[in-house]
Design an enzyme around this catalytic site. Structure first.
Site, PDB file in Angstrom:
ATOM      1  N   ASP A   8       0.733  -1.139   0.082  1.00 27.26           N
ATOM      2  CA  ASP A   8      -0.173   0.550  -0.198  1.00 27.26           C
ATOM      3  C   ASP A   8       0.670   1.374   0.005  1.00 27.26           C
ATOM      4  O   ASP A   8       1.852   0.862   0.100  1.00 27.26           O
ATOM      5  CB  ASP A   8      -1.084   0.332   0.988  1.00 27.26           C
ATOM      6  CG  ASP A   8      -1.564   0.974   1.122  1.00 27.26           C
ATOM      7  OD1 ASP A   8      -2.583   1.909   0.145  1.00 27.26           O
ATOM      8  OD2 ASP A   8      -1.817   2.013   2.666  1.00 27.26           O
ATOM      9  N   ASP A  10       0.186   5.065   0.946  1.00 27.77           N
ATOM     10  CA  ASP A  10      -0.335   5.837   1.812  1.00 27.77           C
ATOM     11  C   ASP A  10      -0.416   5.396   3.282  1.00 27.77           C
ATOM     12  O   ASP A  10      -0.991   4.400   3.739  1.00 27.77           O
ATOM     13  CB  ASP A  10      -1.645   6.167   1.862  1.00 27.77           C
ATOM     14  CG  ASP A  10      -2.250   7.134   0.281  1.00 27.77           C
ATOM     15  OD1 ASP A  10      -1.531   8.454  -0.003  1.00 27.77           O
ATOM     16  OD2 ASP A  10      -3.357   6.845  -1.039  1.00 27.77           O
ATOM     17  N   ASP A 167      -1.183  -0.987   6.583  1.00 28.59           N
ATOM     18  CA  ASP A 167      -1.273   0.319   7.894  1.00 28.59           C
ATOM     19  C   ASP A 167      -2.635   0.869   7.909  1.00 28.59           C
ATOM     20  O   ASP A 167      -2.972   0.541   9.578  1.00 28.59           O
ATOM     21  CB  ASP A 167      -0.403   1.516   7.342  1.00 28.59           C
ATOM     22  CG  ASP A 167      -1.494   2.256   6.357  1.00 28.59           C
ATOM     23  OD1 ASP A 167      -2.384   3.365   6.934  1.00 28.59           O
ATOM     24  OD2 ASP A 167      -2.252   1.965   5.460  1.00 28.59           O
TER      25      ASP A 167
END
Length: 216
Positions: A8, A10, A167
């Site tokens: 990922d 961001d 995250d």
């Protein structure tokens, strides 16, 4: 055998989540929405289509979700232009280590393609990735598995041969729904019991990731 790592962006590679959180808070203050920053937490990992649905479900069908979302984007661009976006800790060391160890690298981000390309290039890490799959190329983003399935397909690999690095809870849900093992590196949201059960591993930063994967 794990052959690839799909990241990922961001909150994993770029410190954008804290900026987005502030932008949603400011946009909410402008419109008299005191909990807009909390609404953002529900949208982490979602693409535009799914974000619009979340906002309307939260604030009603008459809520002008596109205008609100556009304002958060305007505020984000102001901050990005003035200050730039910082890398999360150990990003370059992690990517270099994985490459050296022979892992193929891909990216699966819910953000739109032009933004992803611009931000990765500005951060100096674009060339690490063999393929990049973005939120505007799938109908449903995380927690749906679509974007991770497409990322695996872009590498010609099965989900079982790839590790996801996420995250957010939505990201962990998406990766595991795609049939992948997922390493979580929490940023804005700490894992619940549900997410702890889904995640293959949870680490405090990217620093131990290369050692973790090369030990498999």
């Amino acid at each position: 055998m794990i052959k690839a790592v799909i990241f990922d962006m961001d909150g994993v590679l770029l410190d954008t989540e804290s900026v987005c959180f502030e932008c949603w808070k400011r946009a909410g203050q402008e419109r008299g929405i005191p909990d807009a920053d909390q609404a953002y937490r529900l949208c982490i990992g979602s693409n535009t289509n799914d974000t619009m649905e979340i906002l309307r479900n939260r604030y009603g069908a008459d809520f002008d979700a596109p205008a609100f979302y556009a304002r958060t984007g305007e505020l984000f661009h102001i901050i990005e232009a003035e200050k730039g976006l910082a890398l999360m800790p150990y990003v370059v060391e992690c990517l270099q280590g994985l490459k050296k160890a022979g892992f193929r690298l891909s990216l699966a981000s819910s953000t739109r393609t032009p933004t992803v390309h611009r931000q990765l290039t500005a951060a100096g890490i674009f060339d690490f990735f063999e393929s990049i799959v973005c939120g505007d190329t799938v109908l449903h983003s995380k927690p749906a598995p679509d974007i991770y399935l497409k990322a695996c397909e872009s590498l010609g690999l099965s989900p079982a041969g790839c590790i996801a690095v996420e995250d957010s809870p939505n990201g962990v849900r998406a990766a595991t729904a795609a049939g992948m093992r997922c390493v979580m590196v929490p940023d804005q949201i700490q894992p619940s019991e549900e997410i702890r059960a889904l995640a293959w591993n949870i680490i405090p930063s990217l620093q131990p990731l290369c050692k973790l994967l090369t030990s498999l």
